[in-house]
Design a protein around this motif. Structure first.
Motif, PDB file in Angstrom:
ATOM      1  N   GLU A 396       0.847  -1.193   0.000  1.00  0.00           N
ATOM      2  CA  GLU A 396       0.000   0.000   0.000  1.00  0.00           C
ATOM      3  C   GLU A 396       0.887   1.249   0.000  1.00  0.00           C
ATOM      4  O   GLU A 396       1.877   1.330   0.708  1.00  0.00           O
ATOM      5  N   GLY A 397       0.504   2.213  -0.841  1.00  0.00           N
ATOM      6  CA  GLY A 397       1.293   3.427  -0.993  1.00  0.00           C
ATOM      7  C   GLY A 397       2.221   3.403  -2.190  1.00  0.00           C
ATOM      8  O   GLY A 397       2.746   4.457  -2.590  1.00  0.00           O
ATOM      9  N   LEU A 405      -1.916   4.976  -7.669  1.00  0.00           N
ATOM     10  CA  LEU A 405      -1.554   4.823  -6.266  1.00  0.00           C
ATOM     11  C   LEU A 405      -2.377   3.704  -5.657  1.00  0.00           C
ATOM     12  O   LEU A 405      -3.605   3.714  -5.732  1.00  0.00           O
ATOM     13  N   ARG A 407      -4.021   2.473  -2.894  1.00  0.00           N
ATOM     14  CA  ARG A 407      -4.483   3.061  -1.639  1.00  0.00           C
ATOM     15  C   ARG A 407      -4.878   2.018  -0.604  1.00  0.00           C
ATOM     16  O   ARG A 407      -4.820   2.277   0.591  1.00  0.00           O
ATOM     17  N   GLU A 408      -5.305   0.841  -1.065  1.00  0.00           N
ATOM     18  CA  GLU A 408      -5.773  -0.170  -0.124  1.00  0.00           C
ATOM     19  C   GLU A 408      -5.610  -1.554  -0.735  1.00  0.00           C
ATOM     20  O   GLU A 408      -5.460  -1.713  -1.952  1.00  0.00           O
ATOM     21  N   ASP A 602      -5.533   5.491 -13.117  1.00  0.00           N
ATOM     22  CA  ASP A 602      -6.128   4.417 -12.317  1.00  0.00           C
ATOM     23  C   ASP A 602      -6.695   3.355 -13.255  1.00  0.00           C
ATOM     24  O   ASP A 602      -7.822   3.480 -13.753  1.00  0.00           O
TER      25      ASP A 602
END
Length: 779
Positions: A396-397, A405, A407-408, A602
């Motif tokens: 994550e990150g 990115l 994120r989760e 994304d």
């Protein structure tokens, strides 16, 4: 039964799906009893009084000019209808991504097996005889059979992160560069039921199509366009379908057009059911691929740069090739954090039968390449394949190659540790090294069979790429009927994966009722909305998410008006007020940004993560590979139905085992050579390894119920794990799928010859490795 439980000291492993006496029993599979009892009716089982039988006249040449279509004057044509492109009332195209594929060829034949004309008769024997008495006058043209030599591209993409050229230029003297070239061939979906449709003409000039169909609204659009009909005069009904695996995504559109044209010409229903030979010879396959990796790695094991080239063979027509290539490109660098990545991908046209959708959709090809490459890098560094992946795997990150990115729910590390532990990976590798050392001391093999274990890690974007889901704007509905029962309405097709059961389960949970109160409407375009195609591991996540929201809205409306719980008041309320239907349309996710042209941003609303460890035995005399066991771990967010999840993991894993070892479709001059079940080999029950299917759960906001996609992910990782296990057993790398006995023996002999020329580098054998070979430049 697959093992869905991982236990550690003190109880269940966190995040692991659990079944057992204390766990809720999942609903029974809805179509299971009918299939088990043998009463489920597939398309060929449907009796349509007065129906005729259709057959297809096909090209026998890879590339030719079509000069004419002639009937044999010696044949009795009085009881036969013949249809050519001239009889198509609308557009002569199979509607999909590009208008390049005609429903029936006109002036140019672009592959062996291309449909040119259609015939129908009252019995199948006459239809086949009529087909064989149609003569095609042609002028041969030179075929293009090598995608690398083609000048026709269906799609090209480039994904760039950082500066790859600068990273390679800045390497220190003790950094290394590892290069590798990896090939994969065609793979046949081999669904249990061949392609089949029945077209029934209607009094209003329209047509109803019944069939073995994965995407009913694809067929609806295609038939409507080719026959110049409006929405209301085309109805598509998905009958019980014996598997799809992508092979019934786009192909039934053309077949439905054929049957509808014949039904229109004959004025009666027409059945078109392929036999297995025609199905193998004419339908779409997995795209062959050539993938080249050039990777810069610090001597300390840091991943510095990845330069990847992907070349895929689209065949004669576009079909879904651009999106297959897109997904392949996005996944080509693997689930690894790297500051500098360049992925160049192209899909080329050849004069071979068109390729199309197949479980994994471009990802299995690139996953084989990158995972085999990573295993070779681990060998060069003298590191365990598990340890190198621990260092490189996304967390994550991290930011992906497309600039997304995470994120989760970056579950790469989770599935890696689970599979390493469950397979006892390091202990098995130690056994292999000990056996190899014994063999070296004895001056020969340690026996007629060598054993090994291999590891692979993967990721798979769930849902359509980028803004695809928003463009689809899928709709799903929940209806409370006047009798108090609840109806689920969507076009998601049950093709063996258990979608009817899972979608009903999600709706029942959202309403707080038993699943026995929920019915799933037939997949009939006159009854259900367009929920998008049954592809891309999106059914549970996207369509299930829409249904959950619709069910919650219905529950709120009823409970707001009755003041009581839905389960207790809905039946009485429905009896008084009549049916109420709630539609839910996909509206996208906030914060998602995707640049289609640059392939940046994304890429997917969520990723699922998978790992596999495979154990194999290799016969050193024959080169035959027996896959003994596979441990597969998949992180998919919430596991809605553990039994269904286990089935998906097991099925995808077995298909990948076949892809890795025995499934090879050979061509000569563009013509398939082994298009029979006797010659195209697939794993049988005898060949199936012991498969341990494990699921892991990390929090996910990708859907309101927390579930992500699963169907395709298992097909990505098992094949490279098997190839790594072969290497662990014999020390040689297989860089082309499948690992046939001939390829395995050739690789072993090449390694022996190489070792005879070059002394092993110090410590390489201690690491279970070998000196650098061709394509593994060191620096």
């Amino acid at each position: 039964m697959a093992d869905l439980l991982v236990r550690e000291r003190g109880g269940s492993a966190p995040g692991t799906s659990e079944t057992g006496p204390s766990a809720p029993r999942p609903p029974l599979r809805r179509e299971g009893p009918a299939k088990l009892a043998g009463v489920a009716r597939y398309t060929d089982d449907i009796v349509v009084p007065g129906a005729w039988y259709g057959a297809t006249v096909r090209s026998g040449e890879a590339h030719a000019r079509l000069l004419g279509i002639e009937r044999d004057p010696a044949f009795d044509w009085s009881a036969v209808v013949l249809v050519t492109a001239a009889d198509i009332p609308g557009d002569n195209v199979v509607h999909l991504m590009a208008d390049d594929q005609p429903a029936l060829a006109t002036d140019e034949l672009r592959h062996v097996g291309e449909p040119v004309a259609l015939v129908a008769a009252a019995d199948p024997g006459t239809a086949r005889a009529a087909r064989d008495h149609v003569r095609l006058r042609t002028e041969p043209l030179p075929p293009v059979l090598d995608p690398a030599a083609s000048d026709g591209a269906f799609a090209r993409y480039e994904i760039v992160k950082g500066d790859v050229d600068a990273a390679f230029a800045a390497l220190a003297a003790d950094d290394i560069v590892v290069e590798g070239v990896y090939r994969t061939g065609h793979q046949e979906q081999l669904y249990i039921e061949p392609q089949a449709v029945i077209a029934v003409p209607r009094d209003d000039g329209g047509v109803t199509v019944h069939g073995s169909i994965q995407c009913p609204y694809y067929v609806h659009a295609a038939v409507k366009r080719a026959l110049a009909l409006d929405d209301a005069r085309v109805v598509v009904v998905q009958e019980e379908t014996g598997g799809g695996f992508g092979g019934k995504e786009e192909y039934p559109s053309g077949l439905a057009i054929h049957a509808a044209l014949l039904a229109r010409a004959a004025g009666r229903p027409v059945r078109m059911v392929y036999d297995r030979h025609e199905d193998l010879a004419a339908t779409t396959k997995r795209h062959p691929a050539l993938v080249t990796h050039r990777t810069a790695v610090g001597r300390d094991g840091r991943l510095l740069a990845q330069d990847v080239d992907v070349l895929m063979d689209g065949g004669a027509y576009c079909t879904l090739s651009p999106v297959v290539l897109s997904r392949g490109a996005i996944h080509a660098a693997g689930p690894y954090a790297c500051p500098n990545v360049r992925i160049r991908a192209r899909m080329m046209a050849t004069n071979t039968p068109p390729n199309g959708a197949f479980r994994g959709f471009g990802a299995p090809q690139v996953a084989f390449a990158v995972e085999t490459h990573v295993n070779r890098i681990a060998e060069r560094l003298g590191l365990s394949p598990a340890e190198l992946r621990r260092r490189w795997a996304y967390r994550e990150g991290d930011v992906t190659a497309t600039g997304q990115l995470l994120r989760e729910g970056a579950g790469a590390g989770e599935v890696l540790e689970r599979v390493v532990a469950a397979s006892e990976f390091e202990r098995a590798r130690a056994r292999t090294r000990a056996a190899r050392e014994r063999a070296q001391r004895a001056g020969g093999a340690d026996g007629p069979v060598a054993s090994g274990i291999g590891l692979a890690l993967g990721w798979h974007g769930a849902g359509f790429t980028g803004s695809g889901e928003s463009r689809l704007a899928s709709v799903a509905s929940v209806e409370l009927a006047a009798d108090g029962r609840v109806h689920v309405l969507s076009s998601s097709a049950e093709i063996g994966q258990g979608s009817r059961t899972v979608l009903a389960q999600l709706v029942a949970e959202a309403l707080g009722v038993g699943d026995d109160l929920v019915d799933v409407a037939p997949t009939d375009t006159s009854l259900v909305p367009d929920s998008g195609p049954t592809v891309a591991s999106r059914t549970t996540m996207v369509v299930g998410g829409l249904l959950v929201v619709a069910a919650e809205r219905l529950r709120w409306e009823v409970e707001a008006q009755t003041g009581g719980a839905f389960a207790e008041t809905s039946a009485e309320w429905a009896a008084a007020h009549g049916p109420v239907r709630v539609n839910e349309r996909y509206g996208g996710r906030p914060g998602i940004v995707w640049d289609e042209a640059a392939h940046h941003g994304d890429a997917y609303p969520a990723y699922s993560w998978g790992a596999a460890a495979a154990e194999v035995d290799v016969d050193l005399d024959t080169g035959e590979v027996a896959v003994r066991s596979v441990v597969a771990v998949d992180e998919i967010g919430r596991v809605v139905n553990p039994l269904m999840a286990a089935g998906q993991i097991e099925g995808g894993t077995l298909q990948a085992v076949g892809y890795a070892t025995i499934e090879e479709l050979k061509h000569d001059g563009g013509r398939p050579l082994n298009d029979r079940l006797a010659t195209y080999l697939v794993p049988t029950a005898v060949d199936a390894p012991a498969i341990t299917a494990l699921t892991a759960t990390l929090p996910s906001t990708a859907a309101p119920h927390g579930a992500k996609g699963l169907g395709e992910l298992p097909a990505d990782v098992a094949a490279p794990a098997v190839i790594a296990a072969i290497h662990d057993a014999v020390g040689a790398w297989i860089t082309e799928l499948p690992a046939t006995p001939e390829r395995v023996l050739a690789a072993i002999r090449a390694l022996e010859a190489e070792r005879g020329r070059t002394a092993p580098t110090q410590g390489s054998e201690a690491a279970g490795g070998r000196p650098a070979g061709p394509g593994e430049a060191g620096r």
